[in-house]
Design a protein around this motif. Structure first.
Motif, PDB file in Angstrom:
ATOM      1  N   ASP A  91      -9.549 113.987 -34.956  1.00  0.00           N
ATOM      2  CA  ASP A  91      -9.202 115.343 -35.370  1.00  0.00           C
ATOM      3  C   ASP A  91      -8.591 115.346 -36.768  1.00  0.00           C
ATOM      4  N   MET A  92      -7.691 114.401 -37.017  1.00  0.00           N
ATOM      5  CA  MET A  92      -7.084 114.303 -38.350  1.00  0.00           C
ATOM      6  C   MET A  92      -8.129 113.902 -39.386  1.00  0.00           C
ATOM      7  N   TRP A  93      -9.038 113.018 -38.998  1.00  0.00           N
ATOM      8  CA  TRP A  93     -10.092 112.591 -39.925  1.00  0.00           C
ATOM      9  C   TRP A  93     -10.987 113.761 -40.321  1.00  0.00           C
ATOM     10  N   GLU A  94     -11.372 114.573 -39.349  1.00  0.00           N
ATOM     11  CA  GLU A  94     -12.225 115.719 -39.664  1.00  0.00           C
ATOM     12  C   GLU A  94     -11.509 116.693 -40.603  1.00  0.00           C
ATOM     13  N   THR A  95     -10.209 116.857 -40.428  1.00  0.00           N
ATOM     14  CA  THR A  95      -9.434 117.682 -41.362  1.00  0.00           C
ATOM     15  C   THR A  95      -9.504 117.089 -42.763  1.00  0.00           C
ATOM     16  N   SER A  96      -9.357 115.764 -42.857  1.00  0.00           N
ATOM     17  CA  SER A  96      -9.421 115.099 -44.164  1.00  0.00           C
ATOM     18  C   SER A  96     -10.804 115.202 -44.792  1.00  0.00           C
ATOM     19  N   MET A  97     -11.835 115.231 -43.964  1.00  0.00           N
ATOM     20  CA  MET A  97     -13.187 115.364 -44.515  1.00  0.00           C
ATOM     21  C   MET A  97     -13.408 116.758 -45.115  1.00  0.00           C
ATOM     22  N   LYS A  98     -12.748 117.775 -44.564  1.00  0.00           N
ATOM     23  CA  LYS A  98     -12.798 119.096 -45.207  1.00  0.00           C
ATOM     24  C   LYS A  98     -12.177 119.012 -46.599  1.00  0.00           C
ATOM     25  N   GLY A  99     -11.072 118.271 -46.685  1.00  0.00           N
ATOM     26  CA  GLY A  99     -10.442 118.075 -47.977  1.00  0.00           C
ATOM     27  C   GLY A  99     -11.321 117.285 -48.925  1.00  0.00           C
ATOM     28  N   LEU A 100     -11.981 116.252 -48.406  1.00  0.00           N
ATOM     29  CA  LEU A 100     -12.883 115.464 -49.245  1.00  0.00           C
ATOM     30  C   LEU A 100     -13.964 116.340 -49.849  1.00  0.00           C
ATOM     31  N   LEU A 101     -14.509 117.251 -49.058  1.00  0.00           N
ATOM     32  CA  LEU A 101     -15.562 118.134 -49.574  1.00  0.00           C
ATOM     33  C   LEU A 101     -15.076 118.939 -50.778  1.00  0.00           C
ATOM     34  N   SER A 102     -13.787 119.268 -50.807  1.00  0.00           N
ATOM     35  CA  SER A 102     -13.249 120.038 -51.932  1.00  0.00           C
ATOM     36  C   SER A 102     -13.146 119.197 -53.200  1.00  0.00           C
ATOM     37  N   LEU A 103     -13.261 117.878 -53.066  1.00  0.00           N
ATOM     38  CA  LEU A 103     -13.182 116.971 -54.221  1.00  0.00           C
ATOM     39  C   LEU A 103     -14.548 116.531 -54.723  1.00  0.00           C
ATOM     40  N   VAL A 104     -15.603 116.923 -54.024  1.00  0.00           N
ATOM     41  CA  VAL A 104     -16.957 116.480 -54.386  1.00  0.00           C
ATOM     42  C   VAL A 104     -17.496 117.290 -55.568  1.00  0.00           C
ATOM     43  N   ARG A 105     -17.989 116.589 -56.553  1.00  0.00           N
ATOM     44  CA  ARG A 105     -18.625 117.209 -57.711  1.00  0.00           C
ATOM     45  C   ARG A 105     -19.928 116.474 -58.011  1.00  0.00           C
ATOM     46  N   ARG A 106     -20.754 117.072 -58.875  1.00  0.00           N
ATOM     47  CA  ARG A 106     -22.010 116.433 -59.284  1.00  0.00           C
ATOM     48  C   ARG A 106     -22.078 116.374 -60.801  1.00  0.00           C
ATOM     49  N   SER A 107     -22.540 115.236 -61.292  1.00  0.00           N
ATOM     50  CA  SER A 107     -22.565 115.008 -62.738  1.00  0.00           C
ATOM     51  C   SER A 107     -23.762 115.717 -63.378  1.00  0.00           C
ATOM     52  N   THR A 108     -23.695 115.831 -64.680  1.00  0.00           N
ATOM     53  CA  THR A 108     -24.856 116.282 -65.455  1.00  0.00           C
ATOM     54  C   THR A 108     -25.189 115.205 -66.489  1.00  0.00           C
ATOM     55  N   PRO A 109     -26.467 114.978 -66.739  1.00  0.00           N
ATOM     56  CA  PRO A 109     -27.617 115.766 -66.250  1.00  0.00           C
ATOM     57  C   PRO A 109     -28.229 115.250 -64.952  1.00  0.00           C
ATOM     58  N   SER A 110     -27.779 114.088 -64.451  1.00  0.00           N
ATOM     59  CA  SER A 110     -28.524 113.421 -63.380  1.00  0.00           C
ATOM     60  C   SER A 110     -28.075 113.783 -61.971  1.00  0.00           C
ATOM     61  N   SER A 111     -27.061 114.610 -61.846  1.00  0.00           N
ATOM     62  CA  SER A 111     -26.590 115.097 -60.559  1.00  0.00           C
ATOM     63  C   SER A 111     -26.149 113.979 -59.617  1.00  0.00           C
ATOM     64  N   PHE A 112     -25.398 113.021 -60.158  1.00  0.00           N
ATOM     65  CA  PHE A 112     -24.767 112.013 -59.302  1.00  0.00           C
ATOM     66  C   PHE A 112     -23.586 112.655 -58.574  1.00  0.00           C
ATOM     67  N   THR A 113     -23.562 112.499 -57.251  1.00  0.00           N
ATOM     68  CA  THR A 113     -22.475 113.038 -56.438  1.00  0.00           C
ATOM     69  C   THR A 113     -21.290 112.078 -56.475  1.00  0.00           C
ATOM     70  N   TYR A 114     -20.092 112.596 -56.738  1.00  0.00           N
ATOM     71  CA  TYR A 114     -18.914 111.727 -56.795  1.00  0.00           C
ATOM     72  C   TYR A 114     -17.702 112.437 -56.200  1.00  0.00           C
ATOM     73  N   ILE A 115     -16.660 111.655 -55.910  1.00  0.00           N
ATOM     74  CA  ILE A 115     -15.426 112.177 -55.330  1.00  0.00           C
ATOM     75  C   ILE A 115     -14.340 112.138 -56.394  1.00  0.00           C
ATOM     76  N   CYS A 116     -13.826 113.298 -56.768  1.00  0.00           N
ATOM     77  CA  CYS A 116     -12.754 113.370 -57.766  1.00  0.00           C
ATOM     78  C   CYS A 116     -11.437 112.848 -57.188  1.00  0.00           C
ATOM     79  N   GLU A 117     -10.509 112.562 -58.092  1.00  0.00           N
ATOM     80  CA  GLU A 117      -9.120 112.400 -57.720  1.00  0.00           C
ATOM     81  C   GLU A 117      -8.409 113.712 -58.025  1.00  0.00           C
ATOM     82  N   LYS A 118      -7.187 113.850 -57.498  1.00  0.00           N
ATOM     83  CA  LYS A 118      -6.481 115.122 -57.657  1.00  0.00           C
ATOM     84  C   LYS A 118      -5.018 114.869 -57.973  1.00  0.00           C
ATOM     85  N   ASN A 119      -4.501 115.578 -58.954  1.00  0.00           N
ATOM     86  CA  ASN A 119      -3.085 115.529 -59.303  1.00  0.00           C
ATOM     87  C   ASN A 119      -2.553 116.949 -59.344  1.00  0.00           C
TER      88      ASN A 119
END
Length: 412
Positions: free
Chosen positions: A175-203
Protein backbone atom coordinates in the motif's frame (compact mmCIF):
# COMPACT_ATOMS: atom_id res chain seq x y z
CA UNK A 1 36.48 -20.64 6.62
CA UNK A 2 33.07 -19.22 7.58
CA UNK A 3 32.85 -21.61 10.53
CA UNK A 4 36.41 -21.31 11.79
CA UNK A 5 37.83 -17.95 10.73
CA UNK A 6 35.03 -15.42 10.20
CA UNK A 7 35.14 -13.18 13.28
CA UNK A 8 32.95 -10.10 13.59
CA UNK A 9 34.39 -8.99 16.95
CA UNK A 10 36.34 -6.14 15.39
CA UNK A 11 36.65 -2.52 16.52
CA UNK A 12 35.35 -1.24 13.21
CA UNK A 13 32.77 1.46 12.54
CA UNK A 14 30.46 -0.28 10.10
CA UNK A 15 27.62 1.03 7.96
CA UNK A 16 24.47 -0.57 9.39
CA UNK A 17 22.88 -0.54 5.93
CA UNK A 18 25.82 -1.95 3.96
CA UNK A 19 26.55 -4.60 6.58
CA UNK A 20 22.90 -5.67 6.67
CA UNK A 21 22.42 -5.97 2.92
CA UNK A 22 25.85 -7.43 2.13
CA UNK A 23 26.78 -9.54 5.17
CA UNK A 24 23.50 -10.45 6.89
CA UNK A 25 21.75 -10.81 3.53
CA UNK A 26 24.60 -12.82 2.02
CA UNK A 27 24.77 -15.21 4.97
CA UNK A 28 20.99 -15.71 5.05
CA UNK A 29 20.96 -16.36 1.32
CA UNK A 30 23.73 -18.94 1.71
CA UNK A 31 21.67 -20.57 4.46
CA UNK A 32 18.50 -20.64 2.33
CA UNK A 33 20.44 -22.13 -0.60
CA UNK A 34 22.45 -24.68 1.38
CA UNK A 35 20.58 -25.41 4.59
CA UNK A 36 23.89 -25.23 6.49
CA UNK A 37 23.20 -23.65 9.90
CA UNK A 38 26.68 -22.18 10.20
CA UNK A 39 25.50 -19.41 7.87
CA UNK A 40 22.43 -18.74 10.03
CA UNK A 41 24.54 -18.64 13.21
CA UNK A 42 26.93 -16.12 11.67
CA UNK A 43 24.04 -14.01 10.39
CA UNK A 44 22.64 -13.89 13.89
CA UNK A 45 26.04 -12.95 15.35
CA UNK A 46 26.53 -9.95 13.07
CA UNK A 47 22.86 -8.87 13.35
CA UNK A 48 23.12 -8.84 17.16
CA UNK A 49 26.08 -6.47 16.83
CA UNK A 50 24.04 -4.15 14.61
CA UNK A 51 20.82 -4.20 16.63
CA UNK A 52 21.68 -1.42 19.14
CA UNK A 53 21.61 1.02 16.20
CA UNK A 54 17.79 0.81 16.37
CA UNK A 55 17.68 1.93 20.03
CA UNK A 56 16.60 5.49 19.29
CA UNK A 57 13.63 7.51 20.50
CA UNK A 58 11.61 6.60 17.41
CA UNK A 59 13.22 3.30 16.43
CA UNK A 60 14.62 4.85 13.24
CA UNK A 61 18.21 3.61 13.38
CA UNK A 62 21.51 5.40 13.48
CA UNK A 63 23.48 4.49 10.38
CA UNK A 64 26.93 3.64 11.83
CA UNK A 65 27.92 1.29 14.68
CA UNK A 66 31.14 -0.20 16.03
CA UNK A 67 30.98 -3.99 15.66
CA UNK A 68 32.88 -4.62 18.90
CA UNK A 69 31.81 -1.75 21.15
CA UNK A 70 28.46 -0.51 19.84
CA UNK A 71 28.32 3.29 20.10
CA UNK A 72 25.76 3.82 17.30
CA UNK A 73 25.80 7.25 15.67
CA UNK A 74 25.23 9.05 12.39
CA UNK A 75 27.97 10.39 10.11
CA UNK A 76 28.94 13.97 10.86
CA UNK A 77 28.19 15.04 7.29
CA UNK A 78 24.46 14.28 7.67
CA UNK A 79 24.12 16.84 10.47
CA UNK A 80 22.98 14.13 12.87
CA UNK A 81 20.17 12.93 10.61
CA UNK A 82 19.63 9.36 9.43
CA UNK A 83 19.61 8.56 5.72
CA UNK A 84 16.33 7.29 4.24
CA UNK A 85 17.77 4.36 2.27
CA UNK A 86 20.20 3.44 5.06
CA UNK A 87 17.40 3.39 7.64
CA UNK A 88 14.58 1.87 5.61
CA UNK A 89 16.34 -0.97 3.79
CA UNK A 90 16.78 -3.63 6.44
CA UNK A 91 13.34 -5.24 6.57
CA UNK A 92 13.95 -8.17 4.22
CA UNK A 93 17.06 -9.32 6.05
CA UNK A 94 15.77 -8.85 9.60
CA UNK A 95 12.34 -10.33 8.85
CA UNK A 96 14.07 -13.34 7.26
CA UNK A 97 16.35 -13.71 10.28
CA UNK A 98 13.37 -13.74 12.63
CA UNK A 99 11.59 -16.26 10.45
CA UNK A 100 14.61 -18.57 10.32
CA UNK A 101 15.53 -18.32 14.02
CA UNK A 102 12.08 -17.96 15.58
CA UNK A 103 13.26 -14.86 17.45
CA UNK A 104 10.97 -11.89 16.68
CA UNK A 105 13.34 -9.16 17.91
CA UNK A 106 14.96 -8.59 14.52
CA UNK A 107 11.69 -8.22 12.65
CA UNK A 108 10.33 -5.93 15.36
CA UNK A 109 13.22 -3.50 14.93
CA UNK A 110 12.90 -3.32 11.14
CA UNK A 111 9.12 -3.10 11.00
CA UNK A 112 8.92 -0.41 13.68
CA UNK A 113 10.83 1.89 11.31
CA UNK A 114 8.17 1.54 8.61
CA UNK A 115 5.31 1.86 11.10
CA UNK A 116 6.91 5.07 12.36
CA UNK A 117 7.41 6.50 8.87
CA UNK A 118 3.84 5.56 7.97
CA UNK A 119 2.50 7.85 10.71
CA UNK A 120 3.43 10.92 8.68
CA UNK A 121 3.72 9.34 5.24
CA UNK A 122 3.00 12.07 2.65
CA UNK A 123 0.17 11.84 0.16
CA UNK A 124 2.62 11.40 -2.71
CA UNK A 125 4.66 8.78 -0.84
CA UNK A 126 7.93 10.62 -1.49
CA UNK A 127 10.29 11.12 1.44
CA UNK A 128 13.39 13.32 1.54
CA UNK A 129 16.73 11.58 2.01
CA UNK A 130 17.27 12.79 5.60
CA UNK A 131 15.08 11.61 8.49
CA UNK A 132 15.40 12.58 12.15
CA UNK A 133 15.95 9.53 14.38
CA UNK A 134 14.66 11.56 17.34
CA UNK A 135 11.46 12.99 15.82
CA UNK A 136 10.79 10.44 13.09
CA UNK A 137 10.11 13.24 10.63
CA UNK A 138 11.90 14.15 7.41
CA UNK A 139 14.25 17.11 7.15
CA UNK A 140 14.27 19.52 4.23
CA UNK A 141 16.40 17.69 1.68
CA UNK A 142 16.37 16.15 -1.77
CA UNK A 143 13.74 13.63 -2.89
CA UNK A 144 15.28 11.08 -5.22
CA UNK A 145 15.06 7.54 -6.51
CA UNK A 146 18.85 7.67 -6.76
CA UNK A 147 21.53 7.78 -4.07
CA UNK A 148 20.29 7.70 -0.46
CA UNK A 149 16.62 7.24 -1.42
CA UNK A 150 16.46 4.30 -3.86
CA UNK A 151 16.18 1.06 -1.90
CA UNK A 152 13.66 2.40 0.63
CA UNK A 153 11.05 2.26 -2.12
CA UNK A 154 12.36 -1.08 -3.40
CA UNK A 155 11.84 -2.73 0.01
CA UNK A 156 8.27 -1.44 0.40
CA UNK A 157 7.45 -3.66 -2.57
CA UNK A 158 9.73 -6.57 -1.74
CA UNK A 159 8.51 -7.01 1.84
CA UNK A 160 5.07 -7.68 0.34
CA UNK A 161 6.58 -10.26 -2.00
CA UNK A 162 8.68 -11.77 0.78
CA UNK A 163 5.53 -12.26 2.89
CA UNK A 164 3.84 -14.06 -0.03
CA UNK A 165 1.59 -11.04 -0.74
CA UNK A 166 -0.69 -11.64 2.25
CA UNK A 167 -3.01 -9.07 3.82
CA UNK A 168 -0.80 -9.12 6.93
CA UNK A 169 2.01 -7.27 5.21
CA UNK A 170 0.14 -5.21 2.61
CA UNK A 171 -0.60 -2.02 4.65
CA UNK A 172 3.07 -1.53 5.54
CA UNK A 173 4.48 -2.58 2.20
CA UNK A 174 2.44 -2.75 -1.00
CA UNK A 175 0.00 0.00 0.00
CA UNK A 176 2.82 2.40 0.86
CA UNK A 177 4.67 1.42 -2.31
CA UNK A 178 1.66 2.17 -4.50
CA UNK A 179 1.40 5.60 -2.85
CA UNK A 180 5.08 6.18 -3.67
CA UNK A 181 4.52 5.13 -7.27
CA UNK A 182 1.91 7.89 -7.61
CA UNK A 183 4.63 10.25 -6.44
CA UNK A 184 7.12 8.75 -8.88
CA UNK A 185 4.74 9.46 -11.75
CA UNK A 186 4.83 13.15 -10.79
CA UNK A 187 8.63 13.11 -11.30
CA UNK A 188 8.58 11.49 -14.75
CA UNK A 189 9.60 13.68 -17.67
CA UNK A 190 10.63 13.07 -21.29
CA UNK A 191 13.65 14.57 -23.01
CA UNK A 192 13.80 16.38 -26.32
CA UNK A 193 14.27 15.60 -29.09
CA UNK A 194 14.45 11.83 -28.51
CA UNK A 195 11.78 11.47 -25.82
CA UNK A 196 13.86 9.52 -23.31
CA UNK A 197 11.75 8.90 -20.20
CA UNK A 198 13.53 9.80 -16.95
CA UNK A 199 12.84 10.34 -13.24
CA UNK A 200 13.61 13.82 -11.91
CA UNK A 201 14.89 14.65 -8.47
CA UNK A 202 13.01 17.16 -6.35
CA UNK A 203 14.08 19.91 -3.96
CA UNK A 204 11.17 21.64 -2.28
CA UNK A 205 8.83 22.52 -5.13
CA UNK A 206 11.58 22.49 -7.77
CA UNK A 207 12.30 19.58 -10.09
CA UNK A 208 15.89 18.84 -11.08
CA UNK A 209 16.40 17.23 -14.48
CA UNK A 210 18.98 14.76 -13.21
CA UNK A 211 18.89 10.97 -12.89
CA UNK A 212 21.47 8.73 -11.21
CA UNK A 213 22.45 5.40 -12.73
CA UNK A 214 21.51 4.14 -9.25
CA UNK A 215 17.90 5.02 -10.12
CA UNK A 216 18.06 2.47 -12.94
CA UNK A 217 16.90 -0.13 -10.44
CA UNK A 218 13.46 1.49 -10.81
CA UNK A 219 12.46 -0.11 -14.15
CA UNK A 220 12.96 -3.56 -12.63
CA UNK A 221 11.13 -2.61 -9.44
CA UNK A 222 8.20 -1.11 -11.34
CA UNK A 223 7.96 -4.16 -13.61
CA UNK A 224 8.08 -6.48 -10.60
CA UNK A 225 5.27 -4.56 -8.92
CA UNK A 226 3.13 -4.02 -12.01
CA UNK A 227 1.37 -7.38 -11.81
CA UNK A 228 -0.16 -6.42 -8.46
CA UNK A 229 -2.31 -3.75 -10.11
CA UNK A 230 -5.53 -4.20 -12.04
CA UNK A 231 -5.21 -4.66 -15.83
CA UNK A 232 -5.17 -0.97 -16.81
CA UNK A 233 -2.60 0.20 -14.27
CA UNK A 234 -0.57 -2.96 -14.72
CA UNK A 235 -0.06 -2.21 -18.40
CA UNK A 236 0.67 1.46 -17.70
CA UNK A 237 3.38 0.71 -15.15
CA UNK A 238 4.95 -2.07 -17.22
CA UNK A 239 5.12 0.31 -20.17
CA UNK A 240 6.77 2.93 -17.95
CA UNK A 241 9.30 0.34 -16.79
CA UNK A 242 10.19 -0.48 -20.37
CA UNK A 243 10.58 3.20 -21.30
CA UNK A 244 12.86 3.84 -18.33
CA UNK A 245 14.93 0.75 -19.16
CA UNK A 246 15.51 2.14 -22.67
CA UNK A 247 16.79 5.36 -21.12
CA UNK A 248 19.10 3.45 -18.77
CA UNK A 249 20.44 1.35 -21.63
CA UNK A 250 21.19 4.59 -23.45
CA UNK A 251 23.13 5.83 -20.44
CA UNK A 252 25.56 3.13 -21.63
CA UNK A 253 25.16 3.46 -25.37
CA UNK A 254 25.64 7.23 -25.41
CA UNK A 255 29.30 7.20 -24.24
CA UNK A 256 32.45 6.33 -26.24
CA UNK A 257 33.14 3.31 -23.98
CA UNK A 258 29.47 2.16 -24.00
CA UNK A 259 29.60 2.20 -20.19
CA UNK A 260 27.36 4.49 -18.15
CA UNK A 261 28.46 7.45 -16.07
CA UNK A 262 27.34 7.88 -12.47
CA UNK A 263 24.56 10.34 -13.32
CA UNK A 264 23.00 12.20 -16.22
CA UNK A 265 21.48 15.63 -16.82
CA UNK A 266 18.66 16.34 -19.26
CA UNK A 267 18.43 19.66 -21.10
CA UNK A 268 15.90 20.89 -23.63
CA UNK A 269 16.90 19.91 -27.12
CA UNK A 270 20.00 18.03 -25.96
CA UNK A 271 18.55 14.81 -24.52
CA UNK A 272 21.04 13.46 -21.97
CA UNK A 273 24.60 14.31 -21.01
CA UNK A 274 26.96 12.67 -18.53
CA UNK A 275 27.35 14.49 -15.23
CA UNK A 276 29.74 12.62 -12.93
CA UNK A 277 31.66 10.57 -15.47
CA UNK A 278 33.08 7.62 -13.57
CA UNK A 279 31.78 4.04 -13.77
CA UNK A 280 32.30 1.79 -10.76
CA UNK A 281 30.76 -1.38 -12.26
CA UNK A 282 27.27 -0.71 -10.89
CA UNK A 283 24.50 -3.31 -11.37
CA UNK A 284 21.25 -1.36 -11.50
CA UNK A 285 20.64 -1.33 -15.25
CA UNK A 286 21.39 -5.03 -15.76
CA UNK A 287 19.25 -5.77 -12.70
CA UNK A 288 16.31 -4.13 -14.45
CA UNK A 289 17.08 -5.96 -17.70
CA UNK A 290 16.98 -9.24 -15.76
CA UNK A 291 13.54 -8.48 -14.32
CA UNK A 292 12.14 -7.28 -17.63
CA UNK A 293 13.41 -10.39 -19.41
CA UNK A 294 11.89 -12.65 -16.75
CA UNK A 295 8.56 -10.82 -16.71
CA UNK A 296 8.07 -10.15 -20.43
CA UNK A 297 10.14 -12.81 -22.21
CA UNK A 298 11.36 -10.10 -24.61
CA UNK A 299 14.79 -11.17 -25.85
CA UNK A 300 15.75 -7.56 -26.55
CA UNK A 301 16.67 -7.25 -22.89
CA UNK A 302 19.13 -10.13 -23.22
CA UNK A 303 20.70 -8.39 -26.23
CA UNK A 304 21.09 -5.15 -24.28
CA UNK A 305 22.60 -7.07 -21.37
CA UNK A 306 25.06 -8.80 -23.67
CA UNK A 307 26.14 -5.46 -25.11
CA UNK A 308 26.77 -4.06 -21.63
CA UNK A 309 28.71 -7.18 -20.66
CA UNK A 310 30.85 -6.83 -23.77
CA UNK A 311 31.59 -3.21 -22.83
CA UNK A 312 32.74 -4.33 -19.38
CA UNK A 313 34.92 -6.99 -21.03
CA UNK A 314 36.47 -4.46 -23.39
CA UNK A 315 37.03 -1.59 -20.95
CA UNK A 316 37.18 -3.02 -17.43
CA UNK A 317 38.71 -6.50 -17.70
CA UNK A 318 42.30 -6.80 -16.47
CA UNK A 319 44.44 -9.83 -15.68
CA UNK A 320 43.39 -10.02 -12.03
CA UNK A 321 39.70 -9.15 -12.40
CA UNK A 322 37.72 -6.07 -13.36
CA UNK A 323 38.12 -2.38 -12.51
CA UNK A 324 35.98 0.70 -12.84
CA UNK A 325 36.65 3.67 -15.08
CA UNK A 326 37.68 7.11 -13.88
CA UNK A 327 35.98 8.54 -16.96
CA UNK A 328 33.60 6.80 -19.36
CA UNK A 329 34.52 9.30 -22.06
CA UNK A 330 38.25 8.53 -22.07
CA UNK A 331 38.27 4.96 -20.75
CA UNK A 332 40.88 5.72 -18.05
CA UNK A 333 40.76 2.91 -15.50
CA UNK A 334 40.68 3.09 -11.72
CA UNK A 335 42.18 0.32 -9.57
CA UNK A 336 39.20 -1.11 -7.70
CA UNK A 337 36.66 -3.90 -8.19
CA UNK A 338 33.67 -3.22 -5.96
CA UNK A 339 32.22 -6.28 -4.20
CA UNK A 340 28.81 -5.58 -5.73
CA UNK A 341 30.24 -6.30 -9.18
CA UNK A 342 30.42 -9.98 -8.17
CA UNK A 343 27.38 -10.00 -5.89
CA UNK A 344 25.08 -8.14 -8.26
CA UNK A 345 26.32 -7.11 -11.70
CA UNK A 346 27.72 -10.47 -12.79
CA UNK A 347 24.98 -12.40 -10.96
CA UNK A 348 22.20 -10.57 -12.77
CA UNK A 349 24.03 -10.99 -16.08
CA UNK A 350 24.40 -14.72 -15.37
CA UNK A 351 20.71 -15.03 -14.51
CA UNK A 352 19.76 -13.04 -17.62
CA UNK A 353 21.16 -15.91 -19.68
CA UNK A 354 20.00 -18.74 -17.38
CA UNK A 355 16.74 -20.72 -17.51
CA UNK A 356 13.92 -18.90 -15.74
CA UNK A 357 13.70 -21.77 -13.26
CA UNK A 358 17.10 -20.80 -11.82
CA UNK A 359 16.16 -18.74 -8.73
CA UNK A 360 12.52 -18.53 -9.78
CA UNK A 361 10.79 -15.27 -8.92
CA UNK A 362 7.85 -17.38 -7.70
CA UNK A 363 9.99 -18.76 -4.86
CA UNK A 364 12.68 -16.17 -4.17
CA UNK A 365 12.99 -12.45 -3.59
CA UNK A 366 16.31 -10.67 -4.14
CA UNK A 367 17.54 -8.27 -1.52
CA UNK A 368 19.06 -5.00 -2.71
CA UNK A 369 22.51 -6.64 -2.91
CA UNK A 370 21.09 -9.41 -5.17
CA UNK A 371 21.13 -12.07 -2.46
CA UNK A 372 18.10 -14.36 -3.00
CA UNK A 373 15.92 -15.08 0.04
CA UNK A 374 13.19 -17.72 0.16
CA UNK A 375 9.64 -16.37 0.11
CA UNK A 376 7.87 -17.24 3.39
CA UNK A 377 4.17 -16.62 4.02
CA UNK A 378 3.57 -14.02 6.72
CA UNK A 379 0.21 -14.25 8.46
CA UNK A 380 -2.09 -11.76 10.21
CA UNK A 381 -0.87 -10.54 13.58
CA UNK A 382 2.78 -10.80 12.65
CA UNK A 383 3.47 -7.12 11.95
CA UNK A 384 5.61 -6.15 14.92
CA UNK A 385 4.50 -2.55 15.09
CA UNK A 386 0.90 -3.68 15.60
CA UNK A 387 1.23 -6.66 17.95
CA UNK A 388 3.25 -7.82 20.93
CA UNK A 389 5.22 -10.11 18.58
CA UNK A 390 5.97 -12.60 21.35
CA UNK A 391 4.92 -15.73 19.48
CA UNK A 392 7.18 -17.87 17.34
CA UNK A 393 6.31 -17.47 13.66
CA UNK A 394 4.60 -20.20 11.73
CA UNK A 395 7.03 -20.72 8.86
CA UNK A 396 6.11 -22.44 5.62
CA UNK A 397 8.54 -22.27 2.76
CA UNK A 398 6.55 -22.19 -0.45
CA UNK A 399 6.21 -20.43 -3.75
CA UNK A 400 4.01 -17.37 -3.94
CA UNK A 401 1.05 -17.21 -6.31
CA UNK A 402 1.69 -14.31 -8.21
CA UNK A 403 21.12 2.47 -2.68
CA UNK A 404 22.95 3.51 -2.97
CA UNK A 405 26.05 4.61 -1.80
CA UNK A 406 29.11 2.45 -1.31
CA UNK A 407 31.54 2.48 1.62
CA UNK A 408 34.53 3.59 -0.43
CA UNK A 409 33.04 6.55 -2.33
CA UNK A 410 30.59 8.99 -0.81
CA UNK A 411 29.27 12.09 -2.51
CA UNK A 412 27.71 14.79 -0.37
Amino acid sequence: WIANSLDFNKSYDASVFETTIRVVGGLLSAYDLSGDKVFLEKARDIADRLLPAWNTRTGIPYNVINLAHGNPHNPSWTGGESILADSGTEQLELIALSQRTGDPKYRQKAEKVIVELNKTFPADGLLPIYISPDRGTPSYSTITFGAMGDSFYEYLLKVWIQGNKTSAVKPYSRDMWETSMKGLLSLVRRSTPSSFTYICEKNGDSLIDKMDELACFAPGMIALGSSGYGPGDSEKFLSLAEELAWTCYNFYQSTPTKLAGENYFFRDGQDMSVGTSWNILRPETVESLFYLWRLTGNKTYKEWGWNIFQAFEKNSRIESGYVGLKDVNTGDKDNMMQSFFLAETLKYLYLLFSPTTVISLDEWVFNTEAHPLKIVTQHDGEISGRSDGQHRPNIRLRGRKGGRFIDDIRIH
